[in-house]
Design a protein around this motif. Sequence first.
Motif, PDB file in Angstrom:
ATOM      1  N   LYS A   1       0.832  -1.202   0.000  1.00 32.05           N
ATOM      2  CA  LYS A   1       0.000   0.000   0.000  1.00 32.05           C
ATOM      3  C   LYS A   1       0.871   1.258   0.000  1.00 32.05           C
ATOM      4  N   GLU A   2       1.960   1.222   0.758  1.00 33.12           N
ATOM      5  CA  GLU A   2       2.830   2.391   0.881  1.00 33.12           C
ATOM      6  C   GLU A   2       3.749   2.560  -0.328  1.00 33.12           C
ATOM      7  N   LYS A   3       4.377   1.498  -0.788  1.00 35.88           N
ATOM      8  CA  LYS A   3       5.384   1.580  -1.857  1.00 35.88           C
ATOM      9  C   LYS A   3       4.793   1.389  -3.248  1.00 35.88           C
ATOM     10  N   GLY A   4       3.628   0.802  -3.334  1.00 35.76           N
ATOM     11  CA  GLY A   4       3.030   0.537  -4.642  1.00 35.76           C
ATOM     12  C   GLY A   4       3.128  -0.936  -4.992  1.00 35.76           C
ATOM     13  N   GLU A   5       2.148  -1.413  -5.751  1.00 35.71           N
ATOM     14  CA  GLU A   5       2.065  -2.825  -6.096  1.00 35.71           C
ATOM     15  C   GLU A   5       3.231  -3.311  -6.960  1.00 35.71           C
ATOM     16  N   SER A   6       3.807  -2.434  -7.755  1.00 32.13           N
ATOM     17  CA  SER A   6       4.863  -2.856  -8.675  1.00 32.13           C
ATOM     18  C   SER A   6       6.274  -2.607  -8.135  1.00 32.13           C
ATOM     19  N   SER A   7       6.392  -2.220  -6.885  1.00 25.97           N
ATOM     20  CA  SER A   7       7.712  -1.932  -6.315  1.00 25.97           C
ATOM     21  C   SER A   7       8.466  -3.222  -5.974  1.00 25.97           C
ATOM     22  N   HIS A   8       9.770  -3.074  -5.881  1.00 25.36           N
ATOM     23  CA  HIS A   8      10.624  -4.217  -5.535  1.00 25.36           C
ATOM     24  C   HIS A   8      10.310  -4.713  -4.120  1.00 25.36           C
ATOM     25  N   GLU A   9      10.057  -3.789  -3.198  1.00 20.34           N
ATOM     26  CA  GLU A   9       9.750  -4.162  -1.815  1.00 20.34           C
ATOM     27  C   GLU A   9       8.456  -4.972  -1.732  1.00 20.34           C
ATOM     28  N   CYS A  10       7.461  -4.584  -2.529  1.00 19.90           N
ATOM     29  CA  CYS A  10       6.182  -5.305  -2.531  1.00 19.90           C
ATOM     30  C   CYS A  10       6.370  -6.722  -3.076  1.00 19.90           C
ATOM     31  N   GLU A  11       7.134  -6.868  -4.150  1.00 19.82           N
ATOM     32  CA  GLU A  11       7.395  -8.192  -4.708  1.00 19.82           C
ATOM     33  C   GLU A  11       8.122  -9.079  -3.704  1.00 19.82           C
ATOM     34  N   GLU A  12       9.068  -8.479  -2.977  1.00 23.23           N
ATOM     35  CA  GLU A  12       9.810  -9.238  -1.974  1.00 23.23           C
ATOM     36  C   GLU A  12       8.890  -9.698  -0.841  1.00 23.23           C
ATOM     37  N   GLU A  13       8.010  -8.819  -0.406  1.00 23.37           N
ATOM     38  CA  GLU A  13       7.066  -9.183   0.657  1.00 23.37           C
ATOM     39  C   GLU A  13       6.094 -10.266   0.184  1.00 23.37           C
ATOM     40  N   GLU A  14       5.676 -10.197  -1.058  1.00 23.56           N
ATOM     41  CA  GLU A  14       4.768 -11.226  -1.580  1.00 23.56           C
ATOM     42  C   GLU A  14       5.478 -12.571  -1.712  1.00 23.56           C
ATOM     43  N   ASN A  15       6.775 -12.557  -2.041  1.00 25.73           N
ATOM     44  CA  ASN A  15       7.548 -13.804  -2.051  1.00 25.73           C
ATOM     45  C   ASN A  15       7.666 -14.380  -0.644  1.00 25.73           C
ATOM     46  N   ASN A  16       7.887 -13.495   0.350  1.00 25.35           N
ATOM     47  CA  ASN A  16       7.930 -13.944   1.746  1.00 25.35           C
ATOM     48  C   ASN A  16       6.588 -14.525   2.173  1.00 25.35           C
ATOM     49  N   LEU A  17       5.507 -13.902   1.704  1.00 24.22           N
ATOM     50  CA  LEU A  17       4.165 -14.389   2.031  1.00 24.22           C
ATOM     51  C   LEU A  17       3.917 -15.768   1.426  1.00 24.22           C
ATOM     52  N   ASP A  18       4.374 -15.975   0.187  1.00 21.74           N
ATOM     53  CA  ASP A  18       4.228 -17.290  -0.450  1.00 21.74           C
ATOM     54  C   ASP A  18       5.004 -18.364   0.323  1.00 21.74           C
ATOM     55  N   ALA A  19       6.218 -18.019   0.767  1.00 19.13           N
ATOM     56  CA  ALA A  19       7.020 -18.973   1.540  1.00 19.13           C
ATOM     57  C   ALA A  19       6.349 -19.294   2.876  1.00 19.13           C
ATOM     58  N   ALA A  20       5.773 -18.278   3.528  1.00 19.66           N
ATOM     59  CA  ALA A  20       5.082 -18.501   4.799  1.00 19.66           C
ATOM     60  C   ALA A  20       3.834 -19.350   4.604  1.00 19.66           C
ATOM     61  N   GLU A  21       3.149 -19.156   3.473  1.00 20.46           N
ATOM     62  CA  GLU A  21       1.962 -19.966   3.190  1.00 20.46           C
ATOM     63  C   GLU A  21       2.340 -21.423   2.951  1.00 20.46           C
ATOM     64  N   GLU A  22       3.470 -21.655   2.272  1.00 14.58           N
ATOM     65  CA  GLU A  22       3.942 -23.022   2.070  1.00 14.58           C
ATOM     66  C   GLU A  22       4.299 -23.678   3.406  1.00 14.58           C
ATOM     67  N   ALA A  23       4.963 -22.918   4.284  1.00 11.04           N
ATOM     68  CA  ALA A  23       5.322 -23.443   5.606  1.00 11.04           C
ATOM     69  C   ALA A  23       4.067 -23.770   6.412  1.00 11.04           C
ATOM     70  N   LEU A  24       3.042 -22.942   6.294  1.00 12.14           N
ATOM     71  CA  LEU A  24       1.777 -23.187   6.997  1.00 12.14           C
ATOM     72  C   LEU A  24       1.105 -24.444   6.459  1.00 12.14           C
ATOM     73  N   ASP A  25       1.106 -24.618   5.143  1.00  8.09           N
ATOM     74  CA  ASP A  25       0.509 -25.819   4.556  1.00  8.09           C
ATOM     75  C   ASP A  25       1.249 -27.081   4.998  1.00  8.09           C
ATOM     76  N   ILE A  26       2.574 -27.010   5.054  1.00  7.21           N
ATOM     77  CA  ILE A  26       3.368 -28.156   5.512  1.00  7.21           C
ATOM     78  C   ILE A  26       3.042 -28.494   6.960  1.00  7.21           C
ATOM     79  N   ALA A  27       2.942 -27.457   7.812  1.00  6.36           N
ATOM     80  CA  ALA A  27       2.625 -27.678   9.228  1.00  6.36           C
ATOM     81  C   ALA A  27       1.231 -28.284   9.385  1.00  6.36           C
ATOM     82  N   LYS A  28       0.274 -27.827   8.581  1.00 11.11           N
ATOM     83  CA  LYS A  28      -1.082 -28.391   8.646  1.00 11.11           C
ATOM     84  C   LYS A  28      -1.100 -29.846   8.188  1.00 11.11           C
ATOM     85  N   ASP A  29      -0.336 -30.150   7.130  1.00 14.09           N
ATOM     86  CA  ASP A  29      -0.256 -31.536   6.657  1.00 14.09           C
ATOM     87  C   ASP A  29       0.372 -32.447   7.711  1.00 14.09           C
ATOM     88  N   GLU A  30       1.428 -31.958   8.378  1.00  7.90           N
ATOM     89  CA  GLU A  30       2.068 -32.746   9.435  1.00  7.90           C
ATOM     90  C   GLU A  30       1.112 -32.985  10.596  1.00  7.90           C
TER      91      GLU A  30
END
Length: 142
Positions: free
Chosen positions: A88-117
């Motif tokens: 919201k602050e930096k804009g959807e196309s900023s490098h910081e936003c892309e990095e945060e969305e990659n971190n979010l994808d990794a956290a979602e994968e970790a959550l799915d793994i924990a739920k499967d376990e």
Amino acid sequence: MFYKILGWGIAVIVAIALLGKVNSNSSLYSAENNAVEFIFPVWNWGHPWLYVNIDSSGVSFQKPDDLPVRFAQDKYDTIKNRAFLVCKEKGESSHECEEEENNLDAAEEALDIAKDELQALIEEKGDNIRLSKEYKKDEFSF
């Protein structure tokens, strides 16, 4: 000498308390809803070194089986909120936003793994699974 040992003991207890995570529930109407949970260390509370749960049934040092899922869900929620604010602050196309969305994808994968376990553990243990209480922050409505 006794006071020196006592002082160091108190200092260690205070340090552990400050570096731990505390969850609590309280109710004026029902004693069964009162509980305090202490988890150490706060930086990796999904796999604690020390776990203490105090509730109406007594004191327990046995950690619940769903603790890694709670930890992964908490990390996911935190990263999701941070990603929303950064984008919201930096804009959807900023490098910081892309990095945060990659971190979010990794956290979602970790959550799915924990739920499967946890699901595999539930199937393995059956009724002997130990789930934690639900700790919610108090919500006040006016």
